[in-house]
Design a protein around this motif. Sequence first.
Motif, PDB file in Angstrom:
ATOM      1  N   HIS A  12       0.822  -1.205   0.000  1.00 40.38           N
ATOM      2  CA  HIS A  12       0.000   0.000   0.000  1.00 40.38           C
ATOM      3  C   HIS A  12       0.854   1.251   0.000  1.00 40.38           C
ATOM      4  O   HIS A  12       1.893   1.313   0.647  1.00 40.38           O
ATOM      5  CB  HIS A  12      -0.927   0.023   1.212  1.00 40.38           C
ATOM      6  CG  HIS A  12      -1.985  -1.023   1.138  1.00 40.38           C
ATOM      7  ND1 HIS A  12      -3.099  -0.882   0.359  1.00 40.38           N
ATOM      8  CD2 HIS A  12      -2.066  -2.238   1.721  1.00 40.38           C
ATOM      9  CE1 HIS A  12      -3.844  -1.958   0.481  1.00 40.38           C
ATOM     10  NE2 HIS A  12      -3.238  -2.800   1.288  1.00 40.38           N
ATOM     11  N   GLN A  14       0.238   4.092   1.421  1.00 39.59           N
ATOM     12  CA  GLN A  14       0.358   4.741   2.727  1.00 39.59           C
ATOM     13  C   GLN A  14       1.512   4.136   3.536  1.00 39.59           C
ATOM     14  O   GLN A  14       2.230   4.840   4.232  1.00 39.59           O
ATOM     15  CB  GLN A  14      -0.935   4.589   3.552  1.00 39.59           C
ATOM     16  CG  GLN A  14      -2.166   5.175   2.907  1.00 39.59           C
ATOM     17  CD  GLN A  14      -2.938   4.126   2.130  1.00 39.59           C
ATOM     18  OE1 GLN A  14      -2.355   3.366   1.348  1.00 39.59           O
ATOM     19  NE2 GLN A  14      -4.250   4.077   2.337  1.00 39.59           N
ATOM     20  N   ASP A  15       1.670   2.792   3.416  1.00 36.15           N
ATOM     21  CA  ASP A  15       2.710   2.114   4.180  1.00 36.15           C
ATOM     22  C   ASP A  15       4.097   2.561   3.749  1.00 36.15           C
ATOM     23  O   ASP A  15       4.947   2.881   4.572  1.00 36.15           O
ATOM     24  CB  ASP A  15       2.598   0.593   3.988  1.00 36.15           C
ATOM     25  CG  ASP A  15       1.315   0.058   4.571  1.00 36.15           C
ATOM     26  OD1 ASP A  15       0.803   0.690   5.512  1.00 36.15           O
ATOM     27  OD2 ASP A  15       0.826  -0.972   4.082  1.00 36.15           O
ATOM     28  N   LEU A  17       4.922   5.230   2.260  1.00 39.09           N
ATOM     29  CA  LEU A  17       5.125   6.639   2.599  1.00 39.09           C
ATOM     30  C   LEU A  17       5.609   6.787   4.040  1.00 39.09           C
ATOM     31  O   LEU A  17       6.598   7.460   4.318  1.00 39.09           O
ATOM     32  CB  LEU A  17       3.799   7.385   2.455  1.00 39.09           C
ATOM     33  CG  LEU A  17       3.589   8.206   1.194  1.00 39.09           C
ATOM     34  CD1 LEU A  17       2.200   8.792   1.182  1.00 39.09           C
ATOM     35  CD2 LEU A  17       4.626   9.299   1.085  1.00 39.09           C
ATOM     36  N   LYS A  18       4.881   6.118   4.947  1.00 36.13           N
ATOM     37  CA  LYS A  18       5.226   6.259   6.366  1.00 36.13           C
ATOM     38  C   LYS A  18       6.560   5.607   6.657  1.00 36.13           C
ATOM     39  O   LYS A  18       7.376   6.151   7.407  1.00 36.13           O
ATOM     40  CB  LYS A  18       4.115   5.641   7.225  1.00 36.13           C
ATOM     41  CG  LYS A  18       2.881   6.520   7.240  1.00 36.13           C
ATOM     42  CD  LYS A  18       1.747   5.849   7.975  1.00 36.13           C
ATOM     43  CE  LYS A  18       0.456   6.621   7.783  1.00 36.13           C
ATOM     44  NZ  LYS A  18      -0.693   5.829   8.245  1.00 36.13           N
ATOM     45  N   ASP A  21       9.391   7.775   5.388  1.00 38.17           N
ATOM     46  CA  ASP A  21       9.571   8.948   6.230  1.00 38.17           C
ATOM     47  C   ASP A  21      10.280   8.574   7.534  1.00 38.17           C
ATOM     48  O   ASP A  21      11.190   9.263   7.988  1.00 38.17           O
ATOM     49  CB  ASP A  21       8.202   9.563   6.514  1.00 38.17           C
ATOM     50  CG  ASP A  21       8.332  10.894   7.205  1.00 38.17           C
ATOM     51  OD1 ASP A  21       8.986  11.778   6.625  1.00 38.17           O
ATOM     52  OD2 ASP A  21       7.813  11.022   8.329  1.00 38.17           O
ATOM     53  N   GLU A  22       9.864   7.441   8.072  1.00 35.01           N
ATOM     54  CA  GLU A  22      10.425   7.049   9.354  1.00 35.01           C
ATOM     55  C   GLU A  22      11.905   6.656   9.240  1.00 35.01           C
ATOM     56  O   GLU A  22      12.721   7.091  10.045  1.00 35.01           O
ATOM     57  CB  GLU A  22       9.624   5.888   9.938  1.00 35.01           C
ATOM     58  CG  GLU A  22      10.140   5.488  11.296  1.00 35.01           C
ATOM     59  CD  GLU A  22       9.040   5.000  12.200  1.00 35.01           C
ATOM     60  OE1 GLU A  22       7.877   5.005  11.774  1.00 35.01           O
ATOM     61  OE2 GLU A  22       9.357   4.623  13.334  1.00 35.01           O
ATOM     62  N   VAL A  33      13.090   4.616  -3.862  1.00 37.36           N
ATOM     63  CA  VAL A  33      11.801   3.959  -3.657  1.00 37.36           C
ATOM     64  C   VAL A  33      11.217   3.735  -5.039  1.00 37.36           C
ATOM     65  O   VAL A  33      11.104   4.669  -5.821  1.00 37.36           O
ATOM     66  CB  VAL A  33      10.845   4.842  -2.822  1.00 37.36           C
ATOM     67  CG1 VAL A  33       9.553   4.097  -2.553  1.00 37.36           C
ATOM     68  CG2 VAL A  33      11.494   5.259  -1.529  1.00 37.36           C
ATOM     69  N   PHE A  34      10.927   2.482  -5.351  1.00 39.36           N
ATOM     70  CA  PHE A  34      10.392   2.169  -6.676  1.00 39.36           C
ATOM     71  C   PHE A  34       8.887   1.974  -6.569  1.00 39.36           C
ATOM     72  O   PHE A  34       8.419   1.169  -5.765  1.00 39.36           O
ATOM     73  CB  PHE A  34      11.054   0.905  -7.232  1.00 39.36           C
ATOM     74  CG  PHE A  34      12.540   1.069  -7.405  1.00 39.36           C
ATOM     75  CD1 PHE A  34      13.051   1.617  -8.565  1.00 39.36           C
ATOM     76  CD2 PHE A  34      13.413   0.702  -6.391  1.00 39.36           C
ATOM     77  CE1 PHE A  34      14.414   1.788  -8.727  1.00 39.36           C
ATOM     78  CE2 PHE A  34      14.783   0.877  -6.553  1.00 39.36           C
ATOM     79  CZ  PHE A  34      15.283   1.417  -7.711  1.00 39.36           C
ATOM     80  N   THR A  35       8.141   2.730  -7.366  1.00 34.57           N
ATOM     81  CA  THR A  35       6.681   2.672  -7.256  1.00 34.57           C
ATOM     82  C   THR A  35       6.050   2.554  -8.642  1.00 34.57           C
ATOM     83  O   THR A  35       6.611   3.044  -9.616  1.00 34.57           O
ATOM     84  CB  THR A  35       6.125   3.939  -6.581  1.00 34.57           C
ATOM     85  OG1 THR A  35       6.554   5.070  -7.342  1.00 34.57           O
ATOM     86  CG2 THR A  35       6.610   4.091  -5.166  1.00 34.57           C
ATOM     87  N   ASP A 137       2.510  -3.719  -9.138  1.00 35.18           N
ATOM     88  CA  ASP A 137       1.636  -3.465  -7.998  1.00 35.18           C
ATOM     89  C   ASP A 137       2.379  -3.456  -6.662  1.00 35.18           C
ATOM     90  O   ASP A 137       1.755  -3.652  -5.630  1.00 35.18           O
ATOM     91  CB  ASP A 137       0.498  -4.491  -7.971  1.00 35.18           C
ATOM     92  CG  ASP A 137       1.007  -5.920  -7.825  1.00 35.18           C
ATOM     93  OD1 ASP A 137       2.229  -6.117  -7.934  1.00 35.18           O
ATOM     94  OD2 ASP A 137       0.192  -6.822  -7.614  1.00 35.18           O
ATOM     95  N   ASP A 161       6.278  -2.875  11.428  1.00 35.82           N
ATOM     96  CA  ASP A 161       5.269  -1.955  11.946  1.00 35.82           C
ATOM     97  C   ASP A 161       4.453  -1.327  10.823  1.00 35.82           C
ATOM     98  O   ASP A 161       3.328  -0.883  11.027  1.00 35.82           O
ATOM     99  CB  ASP A 161       5.952  -0.822  12.734  1.00 35.82           C
ATOM    100  CG  ASP A 161       6.318  -1.277  14.125  1.00 35.82           C
ATOM    101  OD1 ASP A 161       5.839  -2.366  14.523  1.00 35.82           O
ATOM    102  OD2 ASP A 161       7.081  -0.561  14.795  1.00 35.82           O
ATOM    103  N   ASP A 163       3.591  -2.848   8.016  1.00 38.98           N
ATOM    104  CA  ASP A 163       3.022  -3.898   7.178  1.00 38.98           C
ATOM    105  C   ASP A 163       3.863  -4.198   5.944  1.00 38.98           C
ATOM    106  O   ASP A 163       3.358  -4.241   4.824  1.00 38.98           O
ATOM    107  CB  ASP A 163       1.590  -3.531   6.739  1.00 38.98           C
ATOM    108  CG  ASP A 163       0.681  -3.387   7.934  1.00 38.98           C
ATOM    109  OD1 ASP A 163       0.968  -4.042   8.953  1.00 38.98           O
ATOM    110  OD2 ASP A 163      -0.288  -2.613   7.858  1.00 38.98           O
TER     111      ASP A 163
ATOM    112  N   LEU B  19      -4.191  -2.847  -7.950  1.00 38.09           N
ATOM    113  CA  LEU B  19      -3.160  -2.386  -8.886  1.00 38.09           C
ATOM    114  C   LEU B  19      -2.856  -3.470  -9.913  1.00 38.09           C
ATOM    115  O   LEU B  19      -2.697  -3.208 -11.095  1.00 38.09           O
ATOM    116  CB  LEU B  19      -1.894  -2.017  -8.118  1.00 38.09           C
ATOM    117  CG  LEU B  19      -2.030  -0.874  -7.116  1.00 38.09           C
ATOM    118  CD1 LEU B  19      -0.722  -0.683  -6.366  1.00 38.09           C
ATOM    119  CD2 LEU B  19      -2.406   0.404  -7.815  1.00 38.09           C
ATOM    120  N   GLY B 210      10.733   2.799 -12.377  1.00 44.26           N
ATOM    121  CA  GLY B 210       9.807   3.257 -11.349  1.00 44.26           C
ATOM    122  C   GLY B 210      10.479   3.946 -10.174  1.00 44.26           C
ATOM    123  O   GLY B 210       9.871   4.107  -9.123  1.00 44.26           O
ATOM    124  N   SER B 212      11.621   6.589  -7.599  1.00 34.60           N
ATOM    125  CA  SER B 212      10.942   7.823  -7.186  1.00 34.60           C
ATOM    126  C   SER B 212      11.752   9.058  -7.533  1.00 34.60           C
ATOM    127  O   SER B 212      11.188  10.136  -7.700  1.00 34.60           O
ATOM    128  CB  SER B 212      10.676   7.791  -5.687  1.00 34.60           C
ATOM    129  OG  SER B 212       9.626   6.916  -5.432  1.00 34.60           O
TER     130      SER B 212
END
Lengths: 173, 469
Positions: A12, A14-15, A17-18, A21-22, A33-35, A137, A161, A163, B19, B210, B212
Motif C-alpha cells: 500500500h 500509505q505504508d 510513505l510512512k 519517512d520514518e 523507492v520504486f513505485t 503493484d 510496523d 506492514d 493495482l 519506477g 521515485s
Amino acid sequence: MSRRVLIASFEHEQDVLKATDEVRRRGLRIIDVFTPYPVHGIDRAMGLKPSKLTWVCFVCGLVGAVGMLCFQHWANAVSWPIDIGGKPWNSLPAELPVGFEMMVLLAGFGSVFALFAVCRLFPGAKPKNLMPRATDDRFVLVLDQDAAPFDIQQLETLLADHDVVTVEEQVLD
Amino acid sequence: MAERANELRPTLITGDKTLGDVTREICEPMERRPNGLWWAAFGLSSSLLIVGLVAVTYQIATGIGTWGLNKTVGWGFDITNFVFWVGIGHAGTLISAVLFLFRQKWRTSVNRSAEAMTLFAVMCAGIFPLIHMGRPWLAYWMAPYPNTRGSLWINFKSPLVWDFFAISTYFLISAVFWYVGLIPDFATARDRNDGWRKRIYGLLSLGWNGSSRTWHHYETVYLLLAGLATPLVFSVHTIVSMDFATSVIPGWHTTIFPPYFVAGAIFSGLAMVLTLMLIMRKVMSMENYITVTHVESMCKLMLAMGCVVAMAYGTEFFTAFFSGNVYEQFVFKNRAMGPFYWAYWTMVSCNVLGPQLLWFKWARRNLVVVFVITIIVNIGMWFERFVIIVTSLHRDFLPSSWADYTPTTIELATLAGSFGLFFTCFLLFCRVCPVIAMAEVKGVLRIEKPSTADEPATTEERVAEEVLT
C-alpha cells in the motif's frame, strides 16, 4: 564497489510513505523507492529537493523565442528584404506567432531531453529494477545497509510496523 | 472519513480494481491475438486507406486539376478537411494538458487514447495542404534553410507559414507528450512479458524502473509539458483561423475567428473522442475504466463548447448586419439563403440543436443517445468548415465570376482515405500500446487499506501523518 542493500516491498502507498519517512528520520540512507505510479508526498518523505528541470525549460524557451525572433528579423529585413503588401520589413507582430511556436518547441524538447539525461533514460538502457513488480503493484523501498546505524533485526521490526510484505538482503555491484 | 471523501469525490474506476488488476486488464489485449471484430474493423479501415492512397497517387501524378476547384472557389474540400482534422486533434490536448492543469482526475482514463487520436488526426490534416502545394516533394521549401536561390527566405509575415510552424510544433509536442506518458506503461509491459515483446517494450521504455527520483523529475517535466501544450493548443487553431481572418474576403475577415475556431475545434474534438471511447469501451471491455461518469463529464464539456459555437454563429450574423458593410451582409444572407443553404442549415441544426439534449442528465448518461449526438456533431462540424470556406468564396465581388463548387470523386475518395488512415492508425494503436494510462489510473484508484481505524494510531504514525499533510 559492492554494497549491501535491503529491499523491502509494500502493498500500500500509505505504508511505503510512512516507512520511508520514518527510516529517513532515523538516519538511514534511502537509495530509492520504486513505485508503479508517482506517490504523492514521497519526495518529501525521501527528502528530495524540487527538480531543477524547470530552469532547463525556461532557458530553452527563452533561446527559442529570442533566437527565432532575431532570425526572422534578420531573414526578412536584413538578408533579403522583400516588400509584401507594403508592410514594414521589421514588423514585430507578424513575427510573434512563429517565435511563440519555436519557444514551445524548444522548451518542450529541451525539458524532455534533460529529463532523459538526468535520469539516464535512453533506448537500450538496462533497467536496474531490483523487483520487477515495482512497475506493476508493489512499492519497493531500497535501503543502504552498510550505512545503517543499527542492525537488521531492529530495521525489520521497524518495517514490520508498517506492514511490510517482503524483506530481503542483496549485494549490489 | 473515507466515506465522506467518497461522497465528495465519486470513485473514478469502478469494479474494486487492485493495482495488479489494472496491469493485467490493460496489458492483456496487447498480448493476445485480436478478435474477429478487430479484424473486421481493420479490414474496413485499411480498405478505405487503400482507396485514399490510390486517389492521392492519382491526383499527385495528374495534378490538382483533378479537384473540383475553380478560379473563384480556390479552397474547397482540401482545406475543409484540413481544418476538420486539425480541429479533431484539439480535444486530445485539451484532455491531456488543460484538464491536467485543472486537476481533473477523470482525465486519466481517457487521456492516452485521446492523445493518440490527436496525433492521427494531425497526420490526416497534414496530408491536405501537402497535396494542395501541387508539388509535395518540394514541401521542404516551407522550412527556412540556407538555399542556392539567394538564400531566398520564406515570408514570415504569411499566416500560411505561421500555420506550417504551428502544425509541425503541435504534432511534435503532442507526440513527445504522448510518448513521455507511455514510458512507465511500456516498462510495465516489459516486466510482465518475455521474448520479443520484452525486447521491444524494453527498448521503448528506456530503462524505466519506477524510481521515485525519476518520478520526481518526470512529474515536473509532465507539468511543464502540460503548461506548454495548453497555450500551444489555443495558438494552433488561432493560427489556422488567421489563414482566413488575415485575408480581405467578407465572411473571413473578422476578429471573432480565433475564439470561434478554437471553441469549434474543441467541440468537434470532444465529439470524436466520445465516438471513439464509446466504441472502445464496448469492444475492449473497458466499462470499469471509462465509466458513464466519464462520458457524462465529457458531455458537459461538449455542451459548453457547443453553446460557445452557437453564440459565435449568432455573433457573426449580428456583426455582419450591425457593421453596415454590404459585402459582409451579402455573404451572410447568401450563407443562409443562397445555393448552399442546405449546408448552412445542416451545420446549424447539427451543432446548435444537436447538443441541447445534453442539458438533461438522463441523456448524458444514456450511451446510445450520446453516441448519436456525437455523430451528429461530427457531421455538423465538418459542414461548419465547408460553409465557412465555400460559401464565402463562391460568390465574390464580381457577379460575372460567381461559380459553383462540387467535389469530384477524387476529393471524396481522399476524404474517405483520411478516415481510413485515422481508424487504421487507431486500431493499430489499440493493439500495441496500453490504451489506458496505467500509471495514472493506478494513482487515482484510492485503494483503502483494510480498516485499522479502531486501533489507536501509534505515535510514529501520527507524526508521519503530520509530516505528510
